[in-house]
Design a protein around this motif. Sequence first.
Motif, short mmCIF file in Angstrom:
data_model
loop_
_atom_site.label_atom_id
_atom_site.label_comp_id
_atom_site.label_asym_id
_atom_site.label_seq_id
_atom_site.Cartn_x
_atom_site.Cartn_y
_atom_site.Cartn_z
N GLY A 209 4.10 -14.65 -9.73
CA GLY A 209 3.48 -15.55 -8.76
C GLY A 209 4.48 -16.06 -7.74
N ALA A 210 5.70 -16.42 -8.18
CA ALA A 210 6.70 -16.95 -7.26
C ALA A 210 7.12 -15.90 -6.23
CB ALA A 210 7.92 -17.43 -8.05
N ASP B 28 5.25 -13.43 -5.14
CA ASP B 28 4.13 -13.25 -4.23
C ASP B 28 4.11 -14.35 -3.17
OD1 ASP B 28 2.10 -11.65 -3.49
OD2 ASP B 28 0.79 -12.04 -5.19
N GLN B 29 4.31 -15.58 -3.61
CA GLN B 29 4.29 -16.71 -2.68
C GLN B 29 5.43 -16.64 -1.68
OE1 GLN B 29 4.17 -20.32 -4.98
NE2 GLN B 29 2.28 -19.74 -6.05
N ALA B 30 6.54 -16.04 -2.09
CA ALA B 30 7.70 -15.94 -1.19
C ALA B 30 7.61 -14.73 -0.26
CB ALA B 30 8.99 -15.85 -2.01
N GLY B 31 6.49 -13.98 -0.31
CA GLY B 31 6.31 -12.85 0.60
C GLY B 31 6.77 -11.51 0.05
N THR C 43 5.66 -8.65 -1.65
CA THR C 43 4.37 -8.08 -2.05
C THR C 43 4.47 -6.67 -2.62
OG1 THR C 43 4.02 -7.26 0.20
CG2 THR C 43 3.14 -9.46 -0.34
#
Length: 762
Positions: free
Chosen positions: A80-81, A83-86, A88
């Motif tokens: 999750g972290a 993904d949130q930081a870009g 992908t």
Amino acid sequence: MTQAGVVEEAAPTGRAARELLERADVLLASARTVLADHTGAVDAVRGVLDPLLDGLVGRELAVIPVSRLKDVTEGRLRIGAFDQAGFTTVGQIHAAGRYELQQIPGVGSQTAAQALAAAGQIAHAVRETVAVRISVEEPDETTTALVMALHRLVDAGPDVRRAVDAAGRLAGRLEPLLIAAGPARRRMRMLFTGRENRSRALEAVGEVRDVVAEAERRELSLLFAQVSVDLLRAGESDVAAWVDFELRSAEYYSLLAELSGLSPDRDAAEGFLPSGIAERVRELQLDDTRLRVSLRGYQSFGARFALAQKRVILGDEMGLGKTIQAIAALAHLSARGETHFLVVCPASVLINWVREVRARSTLRTLPVHGPERRAAFDAWREGGGVALTTFDALHTLPDAAGCGLRPGMLVVDEAHYVKNPATRRAQAVSGWTQHTERVLFLTGTPMENRVEEFRSLVRHLQPELAPSIRITHGAAGSLAFRRAVAPAYLRRNQVDVLTELPALVQVDEWEEFGPEDLEVYRAAVRAGHFMRMRRAAYARPETSAKLHRLRELVAEASEGGLKVVVFSYFREVLDTVGQALDSPVFGPLSGRLAAAGRQRLIDDFTATDGHAVLLSQIQAGGVGLNMQAASVVILCEPQIKPTMEHQAVARAHRMGQIRTVRVHRLLATDSVDQRMLDILARKERLFDLYARRSDVAETTPDAVDVSDGALARRIVEEEQQRLVTGAAGTDGEFTADTDEAETAGADADVADTDAADPVGPA
């Protein structure tokens, strides 16, 4: 043992020992040099290849979602972290460093390490699947550099592998021996060396003597020096490297697969044999000292299978090199002391076998065929070598029991010819198989569809195995069948072992004129009719050796469900071929057809399910049409203009082709065909180097082609002179018609050229 014998066996001492060790030093230095030179050449390839592979892996990773990291870690990694930081994709994670990942809120040292390890595993898996594609149509700077680096190794030839393997083994043996023999280099040192070390030194000197003697017998110093020179030779131009790649792309891709680690699946390369048999085959060390070529991995395994199992059928799909595997087995046995070998084959491939054995090994060959076959057989019996004979000739020769001879190996090509035990040829072969320890049958016919035929062949080889082979084994599928008959059968398919892009495999099929063909040919030569000379081989269809071989090639393609294109310059030759074939035939495609009609013909050919044959005049089918449905190309005769052959073959071997393309060029020995090839060989090389890849060559072949009317006249004159010199009693005066109307309409793809004769009237 006598005292003299003890002295003879004793290790050299004093000056003799020192001189021996100095020779060993020189030998070891040359071995190290060739290893270093080879390493340098390999490093040059890797220097270009590794960035290419990294780029391919990067592109693959760039489209793999980061969620795949959870799959690798079985859900233990929290993404999750990321993904949130870009982050992908897996590619973004793989390209990042641990410090960069630890800057992401919620990502600690352990999580960053887990993510990088998981991304690394995926990258490793991807790297094992990606393949470098070398595009001839769109060469760029990087692939050109790769081709040039590969060219250095490929151009050095098959001796590179032999030299490197021999140098590695030699260095491994000599280095510890020379250290142990060190005290023997100085008299004083030997005097002050303890008894045990002195004894060890003398023993080492004796072993060094044996190693050096063996190396000198095999002329390894000369081999190492020549290979080093070849590896250090200044590279040719990029054009020369690209031309060479087109001519022998299979060798480039084989080397590329080896260096990139993209070898075929081992089970597939070993024919899905049971582990016990496969392990026994792997343990056999193949002696290639009498080979002149390098083997691909699956080919080496095939040769070792024949040697380890002794009496087997090699059933590889067409195009995988059954002949070279058989030659490798013969060469191995020859290197181990066997002296006599027998090859039995159809008459149509006898000349090719002779040429292949001579070109790819150092073995002596003796064709046992024709009126002098008994004398040739006696010469083989007395002097040894590889006797090559035909099925029809074999029964006229003394059998194995009668001549008191046991060949080191019997090879039977196109072994399905002996499937019927009641035939004379099968009985003749059986007589030899019963008195020969090692027997190798070759056939490209897939046996799992012909269980009864297979059982018949196995009775020649392993009679005890035949009763256990049942129809149900074939019905269970190819893999089940292969495992059931593994002791006697090895088959690999192209798709399983050729990891590279489809290769272009070119085979010259040499045939001998029969008496009737030769009569027609001589008449054409006397009259100075160049074009009639070129098509004389098909003038008597019932006895035509070329036509017989063409039918065999088409039948073999039919067994594999392959499509075939047959090219000839002459419409009447294509008509003869069409009448002789039992396959579904399309065409002939000729200048009489409008462009739209030609395309419809090709579309119908392509749409046909399975095997079919397309007949085409080479001028009409050589330009602007795509025939990539075909994977077998047959050229009925060589062409005056090299561009014609290049363009015709390119119709099948192009982007979109998914199989190896085999090109068979039918040639008649001692004829216009041989004269054409001899004269054109040197000129074509220059043509390839400087013209073939240019825009001018593609659009205007005549501007750069090597052929002209003088070539035809020269060939006619040479053939007339040869027949006058070689055949007494020829009637008539030999005069060549020198009509300048060369190949009227030959370059126009709408021409119908039956009557086009650059020398004389048809």
